[in-house]
Write a protein that holds these residues in place. Sequence first.
Motif, PDB file in Angstrom:
ATOM      1  N   TYR A   1      18.885  -3.102  -4.599  1.00 50.99           N
ATOM      2  CA  TYR A   1      17.463  -3.802  -4.578  1.00 50.99           C
ATOM      3  C   TYR A   1      16.434  -3.101  -4.297  1.00 50.99           C
ATOM      4  CZ  TYR A   1      20.515  -8.176  -5.436  1.00 50.99           C
ATOM      5  OH  TYR A   1      21.140  -9.179  -5.641  1.00 50.99           O
ATOM      6  N   TYR A   2      16.523  -2.187  -3.395  1.00 49.81           N
ATOM      7  CA  TYR A   2      15.211  -1.263  -2.974  1.00 49.81           C
ATOM      8  C   TYR A   2      14.895  -0.437  -4.068  1.00 49.81           C
ATOM      9  CZ  TYR A   2      15.987  -2.450   2.026  1.00 49.81           C
ATOM     10  OH  TYR A   2      16.135  -3.098   3.206  1.00 49.81           O
ATOM     11  N   GLU A   3      15.970   0.067  -4.726  1.00 47.00           N
ATOM     12  CA  GLU A   3      15.638   0.954  -5.942  1.00 47.00           C
ATOM     13  C   GLU A   3      15.000   0.247  -7.049  1.00 47.00           C
ATOM     14  OE1 GLU A   3      16.240   3.949  -3.666  1.00 47.00           O
ATOM     15  OE2 GLU A   3      15.603   4.408  -5.564  1.00 47.00           O
TER      16      GLU A   3
ATOM     17  N   LEU B   1      11.990  -8.284  -0.151  1.00 47.26           N
ATOM     18  CA  LEU B   1      11.857  -6.529  -0.076  1.00 47.26           C
ATOM     19  C   LEU B   1      10.732  -6.246  -0.588  1.00 47.26           C
ATOM     20  CD1 LEU B   1      15.377  -5.260  -1.087  1.00 47.26           C
ATOM     21  CD2 LEU B   1      14.242  -5.025   1.090  1.00 47.26           C
TER      22      LEU B   1
ATOM     23  N   LYS C   1       8.341  -6.549   2.361  1.00 47.78           N
ATOM     24  CA  LYS C   1       8.828  -5.359   3.318  1.00 47.78           C
ATOM     25  C   LYS C   1       8.330  -4.111   2.904  1.00 47.78           C
ATOM     26  CE  LYS C   1      12.983  -3.295   5.337  1.00 47.78           C
ATOM     27  NZ  LYS C   1      14.367  -3.725   5.800  1.00 47.78           N
ATOM     28  N   LEU C   2       8.422  -3.880   1.744  1.00 46.71           N
ATOM     29  CA  LEU C   2       7.998  -2.589   1.192  1.00 46.71           C
ATOM     30  C   LEU C   2       6.824  -2.524   0.769  1.00 46.71           C
ATOM     31  CD1 LEU C   2      11.305  -1.774  -1.053  1.00 46.71           C
ATOM     32  CD2 LEU C   2      10.755  -1.038   1.488  1.00 46.71           C
TER      33      LEU C   2
ATOM     34  N   LYS D   1      11.292   0.073  -6.038  1.00 50.11           N
ATOM     35  CA  LYS D   1      10.720   1.416  -5.986  1.00 50.11           C
ATOM     36  C   LYS D   1      10.735   1.996  -7.226  1.00 50.11           C
ATOM     37  CE  LYS D   1      12.250   2.253  -1.136  1.00 50.11           C
ATOM     38  NZ  LYS D   1      13.228   3.080  -0.322  1.00 50.11           N
TER      39      LYS D   1
ATOM     40  N   TYR E   1      18.107  -7.958   3.681  1.00 48.73           N
ATOM     41  CA  TYR E   1      16.971  -7.112   3.578  1.00 48.73           C
ATOM     42  C   TYR E   1      16.509  -6.677   4.857  1.00 48.73           C
ATOM     43  CZ  TYR E   1      14.673 -11.729   4.233  1.00 48.73           C
ATOM     44  OH  TYR E   1      14.237 -12.755   5.096  1.00 48.73           O
TER      45      TYR E   1
ATOM     46  N   LEU F   1      19.383  -2.291   7.135  1.00 46.32           N
ATOM     47  CA  LEU F   1      20.130  -1.499   6.264  1.00 46.32           C
ATOM     48  C   LEU F   1      21.688  -1.495   6.743  1.00 46.32           C
ATOM     49  CD1 LEU F   1      17.793   1.341   5.043  1.00 46.32           C
ATOM     50  CD2 LEU F   1      18.882  -0.371   3.601  1.00 46.32           C
TER      51      LEU F   1
ATOM     52  N   ASP G   1      21.473  -1.174  -1.545  1.00 48.74           N
ATOM     53  CA  ASP G   1      20.781  -0.087  -2.186  1.00 48.74           C
ATOM     54  C   ASP G   1      19.948  -0.534  -3.421  1.00 48.74           C
ATOM     55  OD1 ASP G   1      21.942   1.212  -0.009  1.00 48.74           O
ATOM     56  OD2 ASP G   1      23.218   2.270  -1.240  1.00 48.74           O
TER      57      ASP G   1
END
Length: 325
Positions: A191-193, A311, A314-315, A196, A175, A178, A189
Amino acid sequence: MKKILITGCLGQIGSELTHRLRVMYGAENVIATDIRHIEGNPVIEGGTFEILDVMDYEAMLGLCKKYEVDTLMHLAALLSAVGEAKPKFAWDLNMGGLMNALEVSRELNLKLFIPSSIAAFGPGTPVDMTPQDTVQRPTTMYGVTKVSGELLCDYYFTKYGVDVRGVRFPGLISYKTLPGGGTTDYAVDIYYEALKNKKYTSFIGKGTYMDMMYMPDAIDAIIQLMEADPSRLKHRNAFNITAMSFEPEQIAASIKKFIPEFEISYNVDPVRQGIANSWPNSIDASAAHEEWDFNPQYDLDRMTKDMLENLSEKLGIPFRELALA
Ligand code: VAH
């Protein structure tokens, strides 16, 4: 290992390896290098940093002499998907950089780490529990550079006694940084999506198994191998290592244990699907277990939990933690 120079320190592996080595060996004993400088980057701010183009032999030799290192970890290279888009550059960078790392290590008697990949296998290789020693006829330029690199490293060990060691990395998931231009990047990708958008469209198709590993296990493996007693090593370049093998539906199911409304869909990228199809479904890591006690700690659900928790922070996307079903 006492004083270490790393190339490609801003990459997916390099950024975490640099941090871990600075904690273990002291920041003053880790020289982080990359071809670019990024203002404010924690890897650059966290200790000694130098610009290094690994294609420049004299520059690599000069930095290793300047800092009197005893170990070189050469990570700078192009990955599979980018390599297929720029095959000539992939060969020049991956093999030119490797030859410079081998020659500097020979001249200065350095210990050397060189990453290989499951991409060093190809069609004709047994696809399930791929053996440590088997047919290697990769059909990607990245894979050609990896199998060529393995042969070149073993040549320098046999002919010159260079203490060079390597692993065949599976897809690596993390994480902090990238990945850039890989085929297994879908598994990062997603996990980010998931956080989000609670959905992800995968460029790798349903049922496509590939070996994977969480980054903490990858960093542990590098350090364990480099600290291993050389008399135990029957192999050197390079050891099969893996923690798990899964296909997109399985990582999606793991995410759904934490984000129940998550949905996966597919829009297969023929180039990266073709690359993935040429790789093993799973590999046999018994040689690494036997010769230097390789022992990964993260399975799919433990990795998913840690990825989503980190994440989320982080996000800045809150994420209700659900107990594993
Ligand atoms: C890639 N992440 O996808 C790299 C790795 C086994 C995959 O070599 O190219």
